[in-house]
Design an enzyme around this catalytic site. Sequence first.
Site, PDB file in Angstrom:
ATOM      1  N   GLU A  42       0.823  -1.209   0.000  1.00 25.22           N
ATOM      2  CA  GLU A  42       0.000   0.000   0.000  1.00 25.22           C
ATOM      3  C   GLU A  42       0.864   1.269   0.000  1.00 25.22           C
ATOM      4  OE1 GLU A  42      -0.343  -2.586   1.966  1.00 25.22           O
ATOM      5  OE2 GLU A  42      -2.449  -3.114   2.282  1.00 25.22           O
ATOM      6  N   CYS A  62      10.480  -2.434  -4.219  1.00 25.21           N
ATOM      7  CA  CYS A  62      10.508  -3.659  -3.436  1.00 25.21           C
ATOM      8  C   CYS A  62      11.094  -4.789  -4.274  1.00 25.21           C
ATOM      9  CB  CYS A  62       9.091  -4.064  -3.030  1.00 25.21           C
ATOM     10  SG  CYS A  62       8.264  -2.803  -2.083  1.00 25.21           S
ATOM     11  N   HIS A  71      22.176   4.166 -16.391  1.00 22.81           N
ATOM     12  CA  HIS A  71      21.118   4.624 -15.483  1.00 22.81           C
ATOM     13  C   HIS A  71      20.570   5.971 -15.909  1.00 22.81           C
ATOM     14  CE1 HIS A  71      23.681   1.823 -13.227  1.00 22.81           C
ATOM     15  NE2 HIS A  71      22.515   1.351 -12.845  1.00 22.81           N
ATOM     16  N   CYS A 103      26.099  -1.501 -17.895  1.00 20.79           N
ATOM     17  CA  CYS A 103      25.244  -2.569 -17.372  1.00 20.79           C
ATOM     18  C   CYS A 103      24.205  -2.910 -18.434  1.00 20.79           C
ATOM     19  CB  CYS A 103      24.594  -2.109 -16.055  1.00 20.79           C
ATOM     20  SG  CYS A 103      23.835  -3.453 -15.113  1.00 20.79           S
TER      21      CYS A 103
HETATM   22  N1  GLN Z   1      22.900  -9.612 -18.127  1.00 22.25           N
HETATM   23  C1  GLN Z   1      22.173  -8.788 -17.243  1.00 22.25           C
HETATM   24  C2  GLN Z   1      21.514  -7.648 -18.013  1.00 22.25           C
HETATM   25  O1  GLN Z   1      22.068  -7.185 -18.924  1.00 22.25           O
HETATM   26  C3  GLN Z   1      23.057  -8.200 -16.177  1.00 22.25           C
HETATM   27  C4  GLN Z   1      22.296  -7.324 -15.226  1.00 22.25           C
HETATM   28  C5  GLN Z   1      23.080  -6.856 -14.050  1.00 22.25           C
HETATM   29  O2  GLN Z   1      24.284  -6.845 -14.067  1.00 22.25           O
HETATM   30  N2  GLN Z   1      22.421  -6.413 -12.998  1.00 22.25           N
HETATM   31  O3  GLN Z   1      20.454  -7.216 -17.675  1.00 22.25           O
HETATM   32 ZN    ZN Z   2      25.312  -4.749 -14.184  1.00 25.04          ZN
END
Ligand code: GLN
Ligand code: ZN
Length: 759
Positions: free
Chosen positions: A17, A519, A697, A729
């Site tokens: 909630e 979460c 990001h 990433c």
């Molecule tokens: N192989 C995953 C991705 O590209 C690696 C994610 C991660 O490192 N948190 O989403």
């Molecule tokens: Zn990563």
Amino acid sequence: MAITHNLGFPRIGKNRELKFALEKYWRSDISQDTLQQQGELLRKTHWQQQANLDYLPVGDFSFYDHVLDTSALLGNLPARASQEGNTLDRYFQVARGRSAASDCCHQIAAGEMTKWFDTNYHYIVPEFDENTEFSLHADVLISQIKEAKQHNQQIKPVLLGPVSYLWLGKSKDHTEKLSLLDNVVAVYEQLLLRLAEEEIEWVQVDEPILVTELDSAWQHGLKQAYFSLSKAPVKLLLTSYFGELKENLHFACELPIAGLHIDTINAFSEIEKVVDWLPSHKILSLGVIDGRNIWKTDLNACLDWLEPLAERLQARLWLAPSCSLLHVPVDLNSETDLDEEIRSWLAFAVQKLAELEVLATALNQGVLSVSEQLQDNAAAILSRQQSKRVHNPAVKIRVAGIDSEIVNRNSVYQNRAEIQRDIFNLPLYPTTTIGSFPQTKEIRQARKRFRQGELDQAGYDDFIKNEIKLAISVQEEIGLDVLVHGEPERNDMVEYFGQQLEGYAFSQFSWVQSYGSRCVKPPILYGDISRPAPMTVDWAIYAQSCSDKPVKGMLTGPVTILNWSFVRDDQPRSETCLQLALAIRDEVLDLEKHGINIIQIDEAALREGLPLRQSQWQAYLDWAIYSFKVSANGVQDKTQIHTHMCYSEFNDIIAAIAEMDADVITIETSRSDMELLDVFNDFNYPNEIGPGVYDIHSPNIPTVDAIVSLMEKAAQRVPAERLWVNPDCGLKTRQWAEVKPALETMVAASRVLRQAKSV
Ligand code: GLN
Ligand code: ZN
């Protein structure tokens, strides 16, 4: 009489909630009054769920984070937060850079976020500088105390202690954090006086840094702080949790406080010592129920050691969960779809408090008064101990048979690299990505329709194949060198594998707060792990069939699967990790057999598993790295193993990372301007490395110049022949409209670098 209390209750709500209310408020869909009402309702509900405790915790509820609450309480929100507007909006500004959608003109840099000790909860880092002053802003806490008073129970406010508060924060200039101690303690003194006016008798003060390696300055800080606070007209219950007190044990016992709490799940061996050392006028609170995991407590076993202690301590004994229940889901009763047998082994926050009550009743009124509950508990414990679903002899035999033979590659990196160079024929500065591509609305919808039975298996498979084909064709157009399939079939990099492994169960509602409104729902690893069938091979084969360029097989590593699950507590984690490693090893070898020549095994969470005390790191790294090697190193020389880590602060563990012997490692570095690569000045990392060249990001598209300049910096530390070019990433949280130009830029930058190298 043993007294019961709780260190903190999950604040997110049984149906999340709080999450939904917060997000609505941030979108300006509801008013602040409505949000406040939701908060009040949740607190009321949570207190009702704790109705059997002798003391109710107050102040554990938070609209974002309890460390940020403490900053607000102490008048230490960063000065960049707008000085106008109401306090809750300023608070959200610090938490997330802005308060609500309409707050377009008041964007500021959000406070830094980092992990709360060794948990997956993240707090907003307090900021200090030479201008830092503290002042008391207790209105929020006092009004919650007034709310709690309606519950006919004794109330125990919960505070983050002044020394841990400073320790957790960050000095933005050269201000020595401990130089602020006197000032911050002065505000705590005022606060305690204010609490006494509310007729509060006991105050819980959390000093979790007591389980870390403290130098003498911090130890001295604790002594000084509690000496000052001991004059307050309330009793202080000092709480430690998440580990052993070790060298801090004696002085923790001797601090001028009225009571001490220890975590008997993590510091069982210290109970006797604490009982001996704690002066006889102090109460001892024992954290006997695991506040970090979801298994039922063995109540009979617990009573066996608790009864003599209760006899000895009499009214000085308090009982509680080991730490705040923030780290476990709210109520097992929500899990209607969970297998009955597995369910009978579990306890979430509400059930944990019921266990606590059984223990206290057994001690206070004799075991006969709760014989039925104790019998039920014994049956559940026995069922878990003996269940065939938990114990698979074949898996145990296989783990016992692991020997050093299977842990290392056949040849050293240099020899493998030569063979691989011939096969892959990659250019200098090869380009690749980390694995995932945007998880679009269409992908999420298809997954949902499949789950709900609106889309059949064949239809779903076709959909995923089409997504893979699209991802491959985009990558070919962009001109990347080593491709990925894009992970459209995965919702989550751990859950996807857990769902296909024996020994895992999945809950529906067991959400745990990670940060703010976010979460996670960790899968439940309850039994010996085995892999009944290949998990990724078909997708990988299909992806490779779409291109002549190499397509990486993509797996999550054993340590990351372990660190992001609720893990069984009936055997060492190292043992469970090896079982996971064998399952991943089988997958790796299957991929290799089917012509997948490059395989990436992500260990995003390797660093997270590091123990709180550095003296215990090596033991963890030993088994964690060993497990990775079991999973990865069974392949032939020609197969290239990649791994990925979502950070690069590994100066302190670089030797262990090198020990993994992955042919290529991709890491996060762009935000630190490659400074994090300085570690390679001193440490001769032998294999290949792809330092992330842009921050995934952020929606910003990097420039060719920026990437070239970052890679030039990288080339000063690692020879160009061993460098790769890739993002930081995975790209699953981004839009295609951002991903395409960003990757095009990356490929262009890599061409510039090659040219510069060839002239
Ligand atoms: N192989 C995953 C991705 O590209 C690696 C994610 C991660 O490192 N948190 O989403
Ligand atoms: Zn990563």
